[in-house]
Write an enzyme that holds these catalytic residues in place. Structure first.
Site, PDB file in Angstrom:
ATOM      1  N   HIS A  64      -3.527  -5.287  -0.160  1.00 48.93           N
ATOM      2  CA  HIS A  64      -2.817  -5.867   1.174  1.00 48.93           C
ATOM      3  C   HIS A  64      -2.872  -7.508   1.032  1.00 48.93           C
ATOM      4  CE1 HIS A  64      -2.721  -2.198   3.820  1.00 48.93           C
ATOM      5  NE2 HIS A  64      -3.573  -1.649   2.676  1.00 48.93           N
TER       6      HIS A  64
ATOM      7  N   GLU B  22      -1.665  -9.574   2.833  1.00 46.32           N
ATOM      8  CA  GLU B  22      -1.560 -10.278   4.224  1.00 46.32           C
ATOM      9  C   GLU B  22      -2.778 -10.749   4.639  1.00 46.32           C
ATOM     10  OE1 GLU B  22      -1.743  -5.640   5.045  1.00 46.32           O
ATOM     11  OE2 GLU B  22      -0.864  -7.177   3.836  1.00 46.32           O
TER      12      GLU B  22
ATOM     13  N   CYS C 134       0.971  -1.305  -0.168  1.00 47.52           N
ATOM     14  CA  CYS C 134      -0.194   0.140   0.052  1.00 47.52           C
ATOM     15  C   CYS C 134       0.792   1.201   0.018  1.00 47.52           C
ATOM     16  CB  CYS C 134      -0.829   0.020   1.211  1.00 47.52           C
ATOM     17  SG  CYS C 134      -2.377   1.147   1.002  1.00 47.52           S
TER      18      CYS C 134
END
Length: 620
Positions: free
Chosen positions: A542, A544, A415
């Site tokens: 993102h 994750e 990001c």
């Protein structure tokens, strides 16, 4: 539909989220379909013995989107764009499900829905009160959301696990406790099981397990209309028989329904503790589900948990961020690093580097912090710059990206981390010394990062580009495409207001930067790479948030692979298999944990799930 409610008593942050996630995993391993609901928002404070220790209350906020990471930890983003409590991330990772924004209930959402009904005249002029209107709204919300499928199959789940945030006795929780008491009668006996998580402390003076706090907690719970069926007792050691007998006698709970959740090396052991103490059988008995569920199949989970405790070869990652003094601010990033590290058979060491400590101003104001930060950066096998907001520490992040690029250190920017990598490249490779983002300098003459046209500058909550969005690879020969199994496109979760200026992309690409992933319009940059670098990847999304135990995020797997010299093997394997089974054949999973103080091993004190480095004199 069956319901399992998890509540907490004595003190906040005993690990209700982990317990709820573990119960969900255990029931799923018994062959049941499971969903989960969280009531309240998480406010992280501390950690204890490998468990979360945090403070949760049903706050008035509508969602977690506008809450400070310093106070509440990370904001977890769902596929539908919901900005929710980080506990929903635990649910998704443990149970491998995809939740919706409605799976996170807050006081703000409930009151807003009731007020909206009142304004429409739905109550026909009646006086709107907490009971019955608020309590009915809570019950209706739970029943509605519990029937939403979250596992990719049609039809509702078999069991809904509900976690009530906060501690019994909190004034904020009272309407919810009243509603849940009514709800237990609404769904009927045999459809509702209450698991109460409580503390059984051991006083060092006498060395005896004290049951009185739990007795009072259960009494308080009963006084508010809820009767626990199962006690999950948090303690530093296994409950002795005397303590169990005393709890059974005074709390009116069978001894076989009293479970010890003692300190473990990492939280992956918790489902195994529950299984070994027959928690699933106790739950099935309360829910009249005997003979329906099979014995839990946790062989893969057990293998991963046990093998993780044996890892010893290190991989050291420098995490350069703004919120480094609260680990929960980057919880999903840490989880994704762990998933990938263990997949590569490496023990994860995370060195926390406050980005501002890398800046020249710190060299003058605090030379010791400056030297320490640079020592950690130079000793890292890989450098990660996560997302964030605001201009504090931005120059330090740019410096970290430059160091990684020039010294060929594996780099992953997420990001904001991608955006600062673009700014750094423009300044260094293109010679545009004033290249910047309009987030940090609204009047910059070289806006390489700009505010998205559809964004709102007047309202903060829920106005970003949120949720699952599609990214199309521009070539299948790039590292990121190969890591994703040479797919044409991927779907990842987003949370941002700014983007790379499409008008300046051609200049960047002519200088050697490659935008290998773009949105469906081709105007929004999603992935950037340096082709001639061992591993230099930045992503606007993102990754994750979709990493799972045994199914690590491909980009994190590539990052860790590059950091420990295994990138070629990872790329070869990833290119030949479906990305949902990437971990098979590459490695096992999570590492055993210790707490490190100034890079020297010490006795586990706080959250022992990670191997932490130092962070500005503070240690986790």
């Amino acid at each position: 539909m069956k319901y399992v409610l998890v509540t907490g008593g004595v003190v906040s942050g005993l690990g209700k989220g982990v317990t709820a996630s573990s119960i969900g995993l255990l029931l799923k391993a018994c062959g049941l379909r499971v969903t989960a609901i969280k009531i309240g928002l998480l406010h992280s404070n501390f950690g204890l013995g490998g468990w979360f220790l945090s403070h949760s209350d049903p706050y008035l906020n509508t969602d977690a989107g506008t809450m400070s990471p310093f106070e509440h930890g990370e904001v977890f983003v769902l596929d539908d764009g919901g900005e929710v409590d980080l506990d929903l991330g635990n649910y998704e990772r443990f149970m491998d499900i995809k939740l919706t924004r409605d799976n996170n209930i807050t006081t703000g959402k409930i009151y807003q829905s009731v007020i909206d009904k009142e304004r429409r005249g739905d109550y026909l002029g009646k006086t709107v009160q907490v009971v019955p209107h608020i309590t009915d709204a809570i019950q209706d919300w739970i029943e509605r959301v519990a029937h939403i499928p979250v596992d990719g199959k049609t039809g509702p789940a078999d069991v809904c696990v509900i976690e009530l945030g906060g501690t019994i006795g909190d004034i904020e929780s009272m309407p919810f406790i009243q509603a849940l008491g009514q709800f237990s009668y609404r769904v009927g006996a045999g459809n509702f099981c209450l698991v109460h998580v409580s503390l059984v402390p051991v006083l060092n003076v006498v060395g005896e397990q004290k049951t009185k706090p739990t007795q009072h907690s259960v009494r308080g719970l009963r006084g508010q209309g809820l009767t626990p069926h199962i006690l999950a007792c948090r303690s530093t050691m296994v409950l002795d028989e005397n303590a169990k007998a005393k709890l059974s006698q005074f709390c009116l709970i069978p001894e076989e329904n009293i479970i010890t959740l003692y300190d473990v090396p990492n939280i992956w052991h918790i489902p195994l503790l529950l299984r070994d103490q027959k928690a699933h059988e106790a739950i099935f008995k309360v829910l009249n589900h005997n003979g329906v569920g099979k014995e839990p199949d946790l062989d893969e989970w057990t293998c991963r948990t046990e093998s993780s405790d044996l890892l010893h070869e290190p991989v050291r990652i420098a995490l350069v961020g703004k919120y480094t003094c609260l680990s929960d601010s980057y919880l999903s990033v840490l989880k994704a690093l762990l998933h990938a590290s263990v997949d590569c058979h490496k023990k994860l060491f995370v060195d926390w580097i406050p980005a501002s400590n890398l800046e020249n101003a710190t060299a003058k104001e605090n030379p010791d912090a400056y030297k320490a930060a640079w020592k950690l950066l130079k000793g890292a096998d890989g450098i990660l710059v996560p997302g964030g907001f605001g201009d504090r520490g931005v120059q330090g992040k740019i410096i970290a990206a430059k160091y990684a690029r020039e010294n060929r250190i594996p780099f992953l920017g997420i990001c904001l981390g991608m955006q600062i990598a673009v700014i750094e490249f423009a300044r260094s490779a293109l010679g545009v010394k004033d290249a910047n983002s309009t987030e940090f300098d609204p009047r910059t003459k070289s806006p390489y990062i700009i505010f998205m046209p559809e964004g709102s500058k007047t309202h903060m909550g829920g106005t970003m580009r949120l949720g699952s969005r599609r990214t199309y690879f521009q070539t299948k020969e790039c590292k990121s495409a190969r890591l994703y199994g040479c797919k044409s496109f991927i779907d990842e979760r987003h949370r941002h207001r700014y983007e790379v200026n499409p008008d300046l992309v051609a200049r960047l690409e002519n200088a050697g930067l490659s935008f290998t992933g773009k949105d469906e319009t081709g105007q929004r940059m999603e992935i950037v790479e340096l082709p001639n670098h061992p591993y230099f990847v930045g992503v606007q999304f993102h990754p994750e948030f979709k990493s799972r135990p045994g199914k690590p995020s491909p980009l994190f797997l590539g990052f860790i692979g590059a950091a420990c010299g295994q990138l070629d093997a990872v790329l070869q394997h990833s290119s030949n298999v479906d990305n949902s089974s990437l971990s098979k054949g590459v490695g096992s999973d999570i590492s055993a944990v210790k707490t490190y103080r100034n890079r020297t091993a010490s006795k586990p004190a706080y959250r022992a799930e990670y191997v932490y480095g130092s962070c500005n004199g503070l240690h986790f």
